[in-house]
Structure formats: C-alpha cells, structure tokens
Design a protein around this motif. Sequence first.
Motif, PDB file in Angstrom:
ATOM      1  N   THR A 226       0.848  -1.180   0.000  1.00  0.00           N
ATOM      2  CA  THR A 226       0.000   0.000   0.000  1.00  0.00           C
ATOM      3  C   THR A 226       0.891   1.239   0.000  1.00  0.00           C
ATOM      4  O   THR A 226       1.937   1.255   0.645  1.00  0.00           O
ATOM      5  CB  THR A 226      -0.891   0.007   1.255  1.00  0.00           C
ATOM      6  OG1 THR A 226      -1.720  -1.145   1.221  1.00  0.00           O
ATOM      7  CG2 THR A 226      -1.771   1.252   1.300  1.00  0.00           C
ATOM      8  N   ASP A 227       0.499   2.270  -0.710  1.00  0.00           N
ATOM      9  CA  ASP A 227       1.314   3.488  -0.740  1.00  0.00           C
ATOM     10  C   ASP A 227       1.498   4.067   0.656  1.00  0.00           C
ATOM     11  O   ASP A 227       2.609   4.321   1.106  1.00  0.00           O
ATOM     12  CB  ASP A 227       0.662   4.526  -1.645  1.00  0.00           C
ATOM     13  CG  ASP A 227       0.956   4.251  -3.112  1.00  0.00           C
ATOM     14  OD1 ASP A 227       0.584   5.077  -3.941  1.00  0.00           O
ATOM     15  OD2 ASP A 227       1.545   3.209  -3.420  1.00  0.00           O
ATOM     16  N   VAL A 228       0.379   4.300   1.371  1.00  0.00           N
ATOM     17  CA  VAL A 228       0.450   4.951   2.681  1.00  0.00           C
ATOM     18  C   VAL A 228      -0.422   4.196   3.674  1.00  0.00           C
ATOM     19  O   VAL A 228      -1.580   3.881   3.376  1.00  0.00           O
ATOM     20  CB  VAL A 228      -0.020   6.422   2.619  1.00  0.00           C
ATOM     21  CG1 VAL A 228       0.134   7.092   3.978  1.00  0.00           C
ATOM     22  CG2 VAL A 228       0.742   7.201   1.556  1.00  0.00           C
ATOM     23  N   CYS A 229       0.119   3.932   4.851  1.00  0.00           N
ATOM     24  CA  CYS A 229      -0.660   3.389   5.961  1.00  0.00           C
ATOM     25  C   CYS A 229      -0.655   4.417   7.087  1.00  0.00           C
ATOM     26  O   CYS A 229       0.415   4.904   7.481  1.00  0.00           O
ATOM     27  CB  CYS A 229      -0.075   2.076   6.451  1.00  0.00           C
ATOM     28  SG  CYS A 229      -0.338   0.683   5.327  1.00  0.00           S
ATOM     29  N   ILE A 230      -1.834   4.748   7.595  1.00  0.00           N
ATOM     30  CA  ILE A 230      -1.985   5.740   8.664  1.00  0.00           C
ATOM     31  C   ILE A 230      -2.560   5.048   9.886  1.00  0.00           C
ATOM     32  O   ILE A 230      -3.603   4.384   9.792  1.00  0.00           O
ATOM     33  CB  ILE A 230      -2.908   6.898   8.224  1.00  0.00           C
ATOM     34  CG1 ILE A 230      -2.333   7.596   6.983  1.00  0.00           C
ATOM     35  CG2 ILE A 230      -3.098   7.896   9.356  1.00  0.00           C
ATOM     36  CD1 ILE A 230      -3.269   8.633   6.381  1.00  0.00           C
TER      37      ILE A 230
ATOM     38  N   GLN B 173       4.463   1.141   1.871  1.00  0.00           N
ATOM     39  CA  GLN B 173       5.618   1.908   1.428  1.00  0.00           C
ATOM     40  C   GLN B 173       5.916   3.037   2.409  1.00  0.00           C
ATOM     41  O   GLN B 173       7.068   3.334   2.711  1.00  0.00           O
ATOM     42  CB  GLN B 173       5.360   2.480   0.036  1.00  0.00           C
ATOM     43  CG  GLN B 173       6.518   3.299  -0.518  1.00  0.00           C
ATOM     44  CD  GLN B 173       6.170   3.968  -1.842  1.00  0.00           C
ATOM     45  OE1 GLN B 173       5.046   3.872  -2.314  1.00  0.00           O
ATOM     46  NE2 GLN B 173       7.136   4.671  -2.421  1.00  0.00           N
ATOM     47  N   ILE B 174       4.854   3.677   2.908  1.00  0.00           N
ATOM     48  CA  ILE B 174       4.955   4.805   3.841  1.00  0.00           C
ATOM     49  C   ILE B 174       4.055   4.498   5.038  1.00  0.00           C
ATOM     50  O   ILE B 174       2.906   4.084   4.858  1.00  0.00           O
ATOM     51  CB  ILE B 174       4.501   6.117   3.178  1.00  0.00           C
ATOM     52  CG1 ILE B 174       5.401   6.447   1.983  1.00  0.00           C
ATOM     53  CG2 ILE B 174       4.503   7.272   4.172  1.00  0.00           C
ATOM     54  CD1 ILE B 174       4.743   7.368   0.987  1.00  0.00           C
ATOM     55  N   THR B 175       4.564   4.710   6.239  1.00  0.00           N
ATOM     56  CA  THR B 175       3.766   4.489   7.446  1.00  0.00           C
ATOM     57  C   THR B 175       3.795   5.750   8.296  1.00  0.00           C
ATOM     58  O   THR B 175       4.870   6.290   8.574  1.00  0.00           O
ATOM     59  CB  THR B 175       4.296   3.293   8.254  1.00  0.00           C
ATOM     60  OG1 THR B 175       4.206   2.111   7.456  1.00  0.00           O
ATOM     61  CG2 THR B 175       3.496   3.098   9.531  1.00  0.00           C
ATOM     62  N   VAL B 176       2.613   6.206   8.702  1.00  0.00           N
ATOM     63  CA  VAL B 176       2.497   7.420   9.522  1.00  0.00           C
ATOM     64  C   VAL B 176       1.745   7.085  10.804  1.00  0.00           C
ATOM     65  O   VAL B 176       0.620   6.577  10.751  1.00  0.00           O
ATOM     66  CB  VAL B 176       1.763   8.545   8.771  1.00  0.00           C
ATOM     67  CG1 VAL B 176       1.749   9.811   9.619  1.00  0.00           C
ATOM     68  CG2 VAL B 176       2.393   8.811   7.416  1.00  0.00           C
ATOM     69  N   VAL B 177       2.375   7.361  11.939  1.00  0.00           N
ATOM     70  CA  VAL B 177       1.704   7.227  13.227  1.00  0.00           C
ATOM     71  C   VAL B 177       0.981   8.537  13.499  1.00  0.00           C
ATOM     72  O   VAL B 177       1.602   9.595  13.600  1.00  0.00           O
ATOM     73  CB  VAL B 177       2.701   6.916  14.350  1.00  0.00           C
ATOM     74  CG1 VAL B 177       1.971   6.789  15.687  1.00  0.00           C
ATOM     75  CG2 VAL B 177       3.478   5.637  14.038  1.00  0.00           C
TER      76      VAL B 177
END
Length: 492
Positions: free
Chosen positions: A29-33, A305-309
């Motif tokens: 997945t491109d971004v996981c939030i 690919q990108i993970t944001v907490v």
Amino acid sequence: MFTATLITLSLLSLTIPSSSSDHQPQSTTDVCIIGSGIAGSSLAHFLRKYSPTTAQIRMFERHPVVGGRMATVTIAGETFEAGASILHPKNYHALNFTHMLNLKVKGPSASESSFSLGIWDGQKFLFKTIDSNSKNQIVQYFISLANSLRMLFRYGVSLLKMNTFVEVTVDNFLKYYESEESRPIFSNVEDMLKWADLYNLTTHTLEEELVGLKFSPLLIQELITVITRINYGQSVRISGLAGAVSLAGSGGDLWSVEGGNWQMAAGLINQSDVTLHLQEEISSITNVGGFYELKSTNGNSYACQITVVATPLDELTTQFTPEISIPERKLQHTYATFVRGLLNPAYFGLNSVSDLPELLGTIESSELQFTCISVLKEHNANDFTYKLFSRQSLTDALLDQIFSIRNETIRINWGAYPHYQAPEEFAPFMLDDRHLYYVNAFENAASTMETSAVAAENMARLILSRLAGQQPLGSYGLKSSTSDSNLQHPEL
C-alpha cells in the motif's frame, strides 16, 4: 480508553474491510496511517489534495468508531461533546473542512455567551460574576458590562495585556496558512515553530512568560490558572505556547460542529477514498527494506511503502523494529464525568442552586478533587446536565456530596494531551531515515484539533517532497509574508 457499558458514542459506523485469511502480507500500500482522529483524517485529505494519484491509503483504528479524541456522549437522548469540544474562529483548516463537508457550524447561544463564572478555592468563592435570569437584552448588556468592570477592577490592566498576549500568538500562528510558495516544508517541529516565531514560548513556562510581562500575580493565580486547568488540566507551569493556546480557547466566538466535531474526521476519511480498518490495532511495525510490514492484533499483516503514526505514541504498545528513539513524555489524563441531576448548593456554602455559577472553575490546590464544573443544559429548575473535569476519577461518595440529585452518571478517562513542561523536547517528524513518520510530534507544542490539522498538512507536503527526491526546506534565511494575499484561506 473507556468501556462500552459506560458510554454511547454517536459516531459514524463504517464497514471494516475484509482481511486475507492466510494472514500473509497484502500487496504493498502506498500509505498506511495509524489513527483516525483529526491528525490522521487531515493527513489523508491533504495527501489526496496534493497528490490525487496516490494509489492507496489504509487507515487503522483500534476502536469501533472514527474520531480519536473527538467524541460525543448521549445522556437521556441529549448529545454532548465528550472530547475535543471547541474551535477558535481563526481555525481555518477546521472551518474549511466544515464548509467543504457541508457540516453546520454551531456557535454559542445567547445564554452561553453571557454565562456566569465562579472561582472556587475549595472553601469559598474568590470571585463570582453577577448573574440574571432576565431575557431582556438591555438588562443582559448592562450585567455583562458590570461583570467586565468588576473583573477589570479585580485584576487591573493585566486583563487587557492578556488579550494582547493571545493576539500576538494567534497572529504568529496564522503564518501556517500562507501560500505554499512562501511557506517552507518542515522536517522537524523546532524549525516549524521558529519560522512562526513561536519556539521561544516553548522554552519557558506560561507563569514565567506572564511574570516577565508584569502580569498581576492575582490574575495569574486565579483567572489564568482556572483557564489552563479547564483547557489542559494543568497549572500555569505548562509551557508558554500551550498556555497561550489555552487562553485563546477561552475567548469569544468559539464554535463547534453541530452534532459532534467527530464528523470532520469521518467526512475527511470518506472523501479521501481511504480503506478503513476499524477495531484493528497495529501491534508491530517492521522495516523490512523496501517497505514496512505492519502486523495487527487481528493476526493480519500489511505491507506499506509509507507508514504514519497519527496517534500519541506515549501509551501505545506497538513494537518497532528497528527500535525508535523519542523523548520520554507523559500524557495528562483528564477524567470527564457527566451527571444528570442537581448540584448541592450547601456543598459550596450557598442557599440556592440559582446562586451557583454556570461555570465553576478552581485554583491550583492539592485539596481540590475536581478542576471545573459546567452546566451543559438546564432541562428544568431541578434537572440539569453537568460536565466535570478532574485529574482523577471522582468517587460516588464525593459526587453524592457535590450533588443533591444524581440520576445518571457517565465517566470517561481521556489520555487527552501531553503533560506540558518547559523547555519542551520534541519527538521527530521522521522516525527513521526512510518513510516512517510521526505527525503527533507537534502536540508537544500545543494540542488542539487545529494544530493537529496544521501538522498533518505539513506532513503531507513533507512525505510528497521526499518521495520526489526534494529536500525539505529549513526555516532560516527564508522570506515570509503575512499579507492576506498570501493566506491559503483569504475568504475566511
């Protein structure tokens, strides 16, 4: 955070996406939030706004509803804000979200605009405004004027200086709405604050700032302490920026979203084409080279690919591999207690309920077991809904002393905001040298719905600039402008 038996939340119910049965990592997945509050939902919105072609955004929420610390509570069919409840008239992102999502702004009613205030020291009222049940606007005007004069007489010109202090801070904060051409992308909280001339306020306590400005000690010990205790559950020894934001949240023209502020998060998530995973907590985040593997308590695995907490890490049990390093920080827990009933005037040394103020604030004292009591709604002369804030859970024995009638009680324990101290230390926006991010790092400056949205907007630009191979800009040597022509939201 709270048990379902104690609270009914009127939040949006959204479908949980199905998971793979073999628990193998899904396609990248491109971004996981992680987190569906205002920070996470704002980030999804701004990623879609600045990069509409972003392939997929997944969002994980451990609770069965979206909104994070924005929530409502229902008592006898009436709905009230249980978490983040007020917005400032210059919270431009929140205003834009509200208008874009066709939500309705709820301003203070005439009675709320002229509510009565009392400052309680545990034994007596140190100050109490004049109250009147008169509906006559002329009468209300003169009562309001008399109360203003009484406050000015008690606290002196420092009361006027307080407004100036807040206005300067708000004006500096408005720089974050400048156009993208004149506003840098920030890779750390310190540079973001320095660019807006706000950083120095985080290096001293609010008390130190106000003493330096020669504020009246009485004003600091009473009224300003009452405000910081209500808005952040802490004394005037919080950092200066958090204190200034707290004071801004006590002004006029404050607003909320009719039906609950949580609707902003729900609307942004729906509009941003997010794959939402409710009741799925992320237990571990592992950097496996080309992507991050996220494992959930449901036994599922996701490749991102990108993970944001986008939730405070302070009480999160998620395991990071490799380990991350952030400054130790404690959350300030605020216990919100909702009571349908009637206050006991004798507890406060009064003869009648009508003598009690609609907002009862308290000074800093170890003997006081609650921070404030406010009237949410008067149903009739013997039936009110109240909200109490405290630093510890209020026992039934204490509530039975404070109230003569208690028909319904709901308790919520919020890990509401950081425990502020000066000088503040800030966690990094970038938790590693790749694409692991932490948007809530900005909360150590000030924790509000709008500051979360501002941090999320910068985070979206930071992520996209790094993906494009561009270096985020620092704050030094850059020309900035605060003219209206450079604001993102001049129409507001």
